[in-house]
Write a protein that holds these residues in place. Structure first.
Motif, PDB file in Angstrom:
ATOM      1  N   THR A   1       0.839  -1.211   0.000  1.00  0.00           N
ATOM      2  CA  THR A   1       0.000   0.000   0.000  1.00  0.00           C
ATOM      3  C   THR A   1       0.867   1.252   0.000  1.00  0.00           C
ATOM      4  O   THR A   1       0.611   2.202  -0.750  1.00  0.00           O
ATOM      5  CB  THR A   1      -0.923   0.002   1.240  1.00  0.00           C
ATOM      6  OG1 THR A   1      -1.788  -1.133   1.184  1.00  0.00           O
ATOM      7  CG2 THR A   1      -1.768   1.267   1.291  1.00  0.00           C
TER       8      THR A   1
ATOM      9  N   SER B   1      -7.254   2.015  -1.094  1.00  0.00           N
ATOM     10  CA  SER B   1      -8.195   0.932  -0.747  1.00  0.00           C
ATOM     11  C   SER B   1      -9.205   0.680  -1.855  1.00  0.00           C
ATOM     12  O   SER B   1      -9.680  -0.447  -2.028  1.00  0.00           O
ATOM     13  CB  SER B   1      -8.924   1.267   0.556  1.00  0.00           C
ATOM     14  OG  SER B   1      -9.678   2.468   0.409  1.00  0.00           O
TER      15      SER B   1
ATOM     16  N   SER C   1      -8.545  -2.097  -4.535  1.00  0.00           N
ATOM     17  CA  SER C   1      -8.709  -3.527  -4.256  1.00  0.00           C
ATOM     18  C   SER C   1      -9.619  -4.173  -5.301  1.00  0.00           C
ATOM     19  O   SER C   1      -9.549  -5.379  -5.533  1.00  0.00           O
ATOM     20  CB  SER C   1      -9.297  -3.742  -2.858  1.00  0.00           C
ATOM     21  OG  SER C   1     -10.590  -3.150  -2.759  1.00  0.00           O
TER      22      SER C   1
ATOM     23  N   GLU D   1      -3.340  -4.844  -1.839  1.00  0.00           N
ATOM     24  CA  GLU D   1      -3.047  -3.864  -0.802  1.00  0.00           C
ATOM     25  C   GLU D   1      -3.759  -4.287   0.486  1.00  0.00           C
ATOM     26  O   GLU D   1      -4.264  -5.392   0.582  1.00  0.00           O
ATOM     27  CB  GLU D   1      -3.414  -2.446  -1.261  1.00  0.00           C
ATOM     28  CG  GLU D   1      -4.749  -2.287  -1.932  1.00  0.00           C
ATOM     29  CD  GLU D   1      -5.908  -2.439  -0.999  1.00  0.00           C
ATOM     30  OE1 GLU D   1      -6.030  -1.620  -0.088  1.00  0.00           O
ATOM     31  OE2 GLU D   1      -6.704  -3.373  -1.177  1.00  0.00           O
TER      32      GLU D   1
ATOM     33  N   LYS E   1      -7.622  -5.437   0.275  1.00  0.00           N
ATOM     34  CA  LYS E   1      -7.766  -6.692  -0.462  1.00  0.00           C
ATOM     35  C   LYS E   1      -7.246  -7.868   0.357  1.00  0.00           C
ATOM     36  O   LYS E   1      -7.883  -8.936   0.403  1.00  0.00           O
ATOM     37  CB  LYS E   1      -6.992  -6.606  -1.786  1.00  0.00           C
ATOM     38  CG  LYS E   1      -7.166  -7.821  -2.684  1.00  0.00           C
ATOM     39  CD  LYS E   1      -8.598  -7.948  -3.163  1.00  0.00           C
ATOM     40  CE  LYS E   1      -8.770  -9.120  -4.113  1.00  0.00           C
ATOM     41  NZ  LYS E   1     -10.167  -9.267  -4.566  1.00  0.00           N
ATOM     42  N   THR E   2      -6.111  -7.682   1.014  1.00  0.00           N
ATOM     43  CA  THR E   2      -5.554  -8.744   1.852  1.00  0.00           C
ATOM     44  C   THR E   2      -6.479  -9.043   3.021  1.00  0.00           C
ATOM     45  O   THR E   2      -6.653 -10.211   3.399  1.00  0.00           O
ATOM     46  CB  THR E   2      -4.155  -8.340   2.359  1.00  0.00           C
ATOM     47  OG1 THR E   2      -3.315  -8.081   1.236  1.00  0.00           O
ATOM     48  CG2 THR E   2      -3.536  -9.439   3.208  1.00  0.00           C
TER      49      THR E   2
END
Length: 206
Positions: free
Chosen positions: A9, A149, A152, A158, A161-162
């Protein structure tokens, strides 16, 4: 996984901010130019980049550009292009407003002393304009960090998404979003503290 995602990120953020600053400087100067053609180009770019939602820019760079050119972009590159174009438009407006906040007499005085336009802008106007730009520029940097964000949606791994991937495995929805939110908060708090210190130094220098 979350720490690695935060690193990605920040990588996306800093790359995007570098190019956004360059774009913003170019189009900000175009916007205050006396050359109507350059002013028109800046006006069109800023209106389009600010008017199109970031998520649409993300989809266009990731799916649209490969469809047109046949060249597939990675999620990092596509996200960087989208963020740079979006943030660059806002940076251009910040730079325009900063330049226009400097009294016109400063430029006229510099020109009357024999300085060419470029030198008068870089040596006289811009140093004064930067002092008024710093708070808005730092604020835009923080906004850009949070805007990562949104990307994603194109699959860039980033932080958000993770977090979604981990939730799909663990079903710990509430806990995961609290952790993600706290991680963003920590980074943004640190950046804000650095920004305030920088702002004080600029004000003191003035």
């Amino acid at each position: 996984m979350l720490l690695i995602a935060m690193g990605r990120t920040l990588e996306l953020t800093f790359l995007s901010l570098f190019f956004a600053t360059v774009i913003g400087l170019i189009f900000g100067l175009f916007n205050v130019s006396r050359i109507k053609f350059l002013h028109a180009i800046a006006y069109i770019y800023i209106d389009i980049a600010r008017g199109v939602p970031l998520i649409v820019l993300g989809f266009f760079t990731y799916f649209g550009i490969p469809g047109i050119t046949g060249v597939k972009l990675s999620a990092l590159v596509a996200g960087m292009i989208a963020l740079s174009l979006n943030a660059g438009a806002y940076m251009a407006e910040i730079i325009r407003a900063g330049i226009q906040s400097v009294d016109k007499g400063q430029m006229e005085a510099a020109r009357s002393l024999g300085l060419p336009y470029r030198k008068a802008m870089s040596k006289v106007v811009m140093p004064q304009a930067i002092k008024t730009m710093v708070p808005s520029i730092i604020n835009q940097y923080i906004i850009t960090l949070k805007d990562t964000s949104i990307l994603s949606v194109i699959g860039f791994p980033e932080l958000v998404k993770t977090g979604q991937i981990i939730i799909a495995r663990t079903y710990e929805t509430a806990l995961m979003w609290v952790i993600v939110g706290v991680m963003y908060l920590i980074v943004i708090t640190i950046l804000s503290a650095i920004a305030k210190r920088l702002e004080r130094r600029v004000s003191y220098a003035g």
